[in-house]
Design a protein around this motif. Structure first.
Motif, PDB file in Angstrom:
ATOM      1  N   UNK A   1       0.905  -1.038   0.042  1.00  0.00           N
ATOM      2  CA  UNK A   1       0.111  -0.077   0.073  1.00  0.00           C
ATOM      3  C   UNK A   1       0.978   1.363   0.033  1.00  0.00           C
ATOM      4  N   UNK A   2       1.899   1.322  -0.783  1.00  0.00           N
ATOM      5  CA  UNK A   2       2.883   2.556  -1.047  1.00  0.00           C
ATOM      6  C   UNK A   2       2.086   3.698  -1.318  1.00  0.00           C
ATOM      7  N   UNK A   3       1.161   3.667  -2.018  1.00  0.00           N
ATOM      8  CA  UNK A   3       0.225   5.009  -2.257  1.00  0.00           C
ATOM      9  C   UNK A   3      -0.335   5.519  -1.136  1.00  0.00           C
ATOM     10  N   UNK A   4      -0.921   4.752  -0.199  1.00  0.00           N
ATOM     11  CA  UNK A   4      -1.502   4.909   0.829  1.00  0.00           C
ATOM     12  C   UNK A   4      -0.452   5.798   1.922  1.00  0.00           C
ATOM     13  N   UNK A   5       0.695   5.185   1.915  1.00  0.00           N
ATOM     14  CA  UNK A   5       1.867   5.689   2.736  1.00  0.00           C
ATOM     15  C   UNK A   5       2.259   7.093   2.200  1.00  0.00           C
ATOM     16  N   UNK A   6       2.541   7.212   0.837  1.00  0.00           N
ATOM     17  CA  UNK A   6       2.614   8.360   0.149  1.00  0.00           C
ATOM     18  C   UNK A   6       1.644   9.466   0.781  1.00  0.00           C
ATOM     19  N   UNK A   7       0.392   8.904   0.698  1.00  0.00           N
ATOM     20  CA  UNK A   7      -0.727   9.986   1.051  1.00  0.00           C
ATOM     21  C   UNK A   7      -0.593  10.673   2.363  1.00  0.00           C
ATOM     22  N   UNK A   8      -0.232   9.513   3.391  1.00  0.00           N
ATOM     23  CA  UNK A   8      -0.217   9.843   4.698  1.00  0.00           C
ATOM     24  C   UNK A   8       0.698  10.958   5.109  1.00  0.00           C
ATOM     25  N   UNK A   9       2.022  10.556   4.490  1.00  0.00           N
ATOM     26  CA  UNK A   9       3.104  11.322   4.531  1.00  0.00           C
ATOM     27  C   UNK A   9       2.917  12.968   3.780  1.00  0.00           C
ATOM     28  N   UNK A  10       2.299  12.903   2.818  1.00  0.00           N
ATOM     29  CA  UNK A  10       1.882  13.981   2.154  1.00  0.00           C
ATOM     30  C   UNK A  10       1.103  15.112   2.863  1.00  0.00           C
ATOM     31  N   UNK A  11      -0.023  14.303   3.616  1.00  0.00           N
ATOM     32  CA  UNK A  11      -0.968  15.253   4.581  1.00  0.00           C
ATOM     33  C   UNK A  11      -0.152  15.788   5.638  1.00  0.00           C
ATOM     34  N   UNK A  12       0.611  15.076   6.244  1.00  0.00           N
ATOM     35  CA  UNK A  12       1.370  15.523   7.340  1.00  0.00           C
ATOM     36  C   UNK A  12       2.395  16.704   6.626  1.00  0.00           C
ATOM     37  N   UNK A  13       3.055  16.377   5.922  1.00  0.00           N
ATOM     38  CA  UNK A  13       3.910  17.422   4.880  1.00  0.00           C
ATOM     39  C   UNK A  13       3.112  18.965   4.597  1.00  0.00           C
ATOM     40  N   UNK A  14       1.903  18.481   4.242  1.00  0.00           N
ATOM     41  CA  UNK A  14       1.171  19.659   3.720  1.00  0.00           C
ATOM     42  C   UNK A  14       0.585  20.595   4.669  1.00  0.00           C
ATOM     43  N   UNK A  15       0.756  20.183   6.154  1.00  0.00           N
ATOM     44  CA  UNK A  15       0.493  21.111   7.081  1.00  0.00           C
ATOM     45  C   UNK A  15       1.493  21.562   7.858  1.00  0.00           C
ATOM     46  N   UNK A  16       2.472  20.670   8.242  1.00  0.00           N
ATOM     47  CA  UNK A  16       3.853  21.122   8.956  1.00  0.00           C
ATOM     48  C   UNK A  16       4.591  22.049   8.323  1.00  0.00           C
ATOM     49  N   UNK A  17       5.101  21.599   6.959  1.00  0.00           N
ATOM     50  CA  UNK A  17       5.821  22.355   6.049  1.00  0.00           C
ATOM     51  C   UNK A  17       5.351  23.684   5.851  1.00  0.00           C
ATOM     52  N   UNK A  18       4.359  23.997   5.103  1.00  0.00           N
ATOM     53  CA  UNK A  18       4.264  25.460   4.891  1.00  0.00           C
ATOM     54  C   UNK A  18       3.871  26.444   6.025  1.00  0.00           C
ATOM     55  N   UNK A  19       3.217  25.713   7.087  1.00  0.00           N
ATOM     56  CA  UNK A  19       3.104  26.428   8.397  1.00  0.00           C
ATOM     57  C   UNK A  19       4.412  26.980   8.757  1.00  0.00           C
TER      58      UNK A  19
END
Ligand SMILES: NC(=O)c1ccc[n+]([C@@H]2O[C@H](COP(=O)([O-])OP(=O)(O)OC[C@H]3O[C@@H](n4cnc5c(N)ncnc54)[C@H](OP(=O)(O)O)[C@@H]3O)[C@@H](O)[C@H]2O)c1
Length: 300
Positions: free
Chosen positions: A174-192
């Motif tokens: 389920x690598x796409x699912x793992x990518x999505x989970x990391x994407x969501x964390x990055x999409x909030x922590x990184x820009x803020x």
């Protein structure tokens, strides 16, 4: 199996040196310059503070037709330009493994290298390139690989040497699912953290903003078949921020050093996916535009 690393920055150098010191056959490829040095000396600073000197062989463009495995560790926005130079030159037997934050280049890869075994991965290893010849391992992490196409499913054999080199590596169906989970964390922590110009721990002082960003994203996550409630996503984000409270995110660092960020493949990717199914993400759009505005002051 010979590992060719395309993109010997922080993560690429970390993987290259750890693979080399554990007995793997490793070399470096740069698709931007035709002339290469025979080798690149690299000092690996280990987590315990000890050092290990490595000599990483470099290969030239002429050798591309002999590649047996290509690991791409550039920044996400460099992946397509780096691989464009190899279209029609790489043997169809050569697996290509992408390892970057953000999402997006996978679709391009499937179109342009349809006959190659294709894989992608996520890593939470930490590395910092102090200078062109000094790589510092800054954190143990998990590395997960998975297949992007049917041919890629036959490369679970990459896992033992990676696990031996890095301390952890595992296969995911389920690598796409793992990518999505990391994407969501990055999409909030990184820009803020980039906009507030603070380390990750700052999120605990901006709980309402984090909750609102998670809430806005939730319909898209449901559409992507994630079933957990919005509170679970918020908890994950606060936990990562707490565990890495002293760290500066890569986006904060990129802006602080006036480098292009990976926002187009993090928040930009989420905005594209949301648009495809008619979901609006005004808060994420606002973060995206603010980062792009800051980026535009030093990129062309
Ligand atoms: N660093 C970490 O701790 C860490 C942890 C987890 C995930 N990641 C992710 O891993 C990816 C790589 O990050 P990083 O920190 O290693 O970035 P980085 O230090 O900037 O490394 C990227 C390297 O790729 C090189 N490159 C670009 N195009 C190339 C080409 N055509 N041929 C050969 N080399 C090329 C770059 O050279 P130039 O500098 O000359 O452009 C640079 O040395 C990112 O998506 C990042 O978010 C990083």
């Amino acid at each position: 199996m010979q590992w060719t690393i395309l993109g010997a920055g922080a993560i690429g150098s970390l993987f290259a040196t750890h693979l080399l010191r554990t007995g793997q056959d490793v070399n470096l490829l740069d698709t931007r310059c035709a002339r290469q040095h025979a080798s690149h000396p690299m000092m690996l600073e280990l987590l315990d503070g000890s050092f290990c000197m490595c000599e990483l062989p470099c290969i030239s463009h002429q050798a591309v037709s002999d590649l047996t495995l290509l690991l791409v560790t550039t920044k996400v926005w460099q992946v397509i330009p780096a691989l464009e130079a190899l279209v029609g030159k790489l043997p169809h037997s050569c697996p290509i493994v992408l390892l970057h934050n953000g999402m997006g280049p996978e679709e391009w890869l499937l179109t342009h290298f349809p006959q190659n075994p294709l894989l992608t991965g996520v890593t939470s290893c930490g590395a910092f390139k102090k200078d062109p010849h000094h790589i510092k391992h800054t954190g143990l992490g998990e590395t997960w690989l998975g297949a992007l196409n049917e041919a890629g499913t036959h490369y679970q054999s990459l896992i033992p040497p990676l696990a031996n080199a890095l301390g952890h590596a595992a296969w995911s169906d389920q690598i796409r699912e793992r990518q999505w989970r990391k994407l969501v964390v990055n999409a909030i922590i990184n820009p803020l953290t980039a906009l507030y110009n603070q380390p990750n721990g700052m999120l605990s002082e901006h709980q309402a903003e984090v909750n609102a960003l998670c809430e806005e994203l939730h319909p898209l996550l449901i559409a992507e078949s994630f079933t957990e409630p919005v509170t679970a996503w918020c908890e994950v984000i606060f936990k990562v921020a707490e565990q890495t409270a002293q760290n500066y995110s890569s986006m904060q660092q990129d802006l602080a050093h006036q480098r292009k960020t990976e926002i187009d493949y993090i928040t930009g990717y989420l905005l594209q996916q949301a648009e495809k199914i008619g979901i609006k993400l005004p808060l994420h759009q606002d973060l995206y535009l603010k980062i792009k505005k800051l980026e535009s002051t030093f990129t062309t």
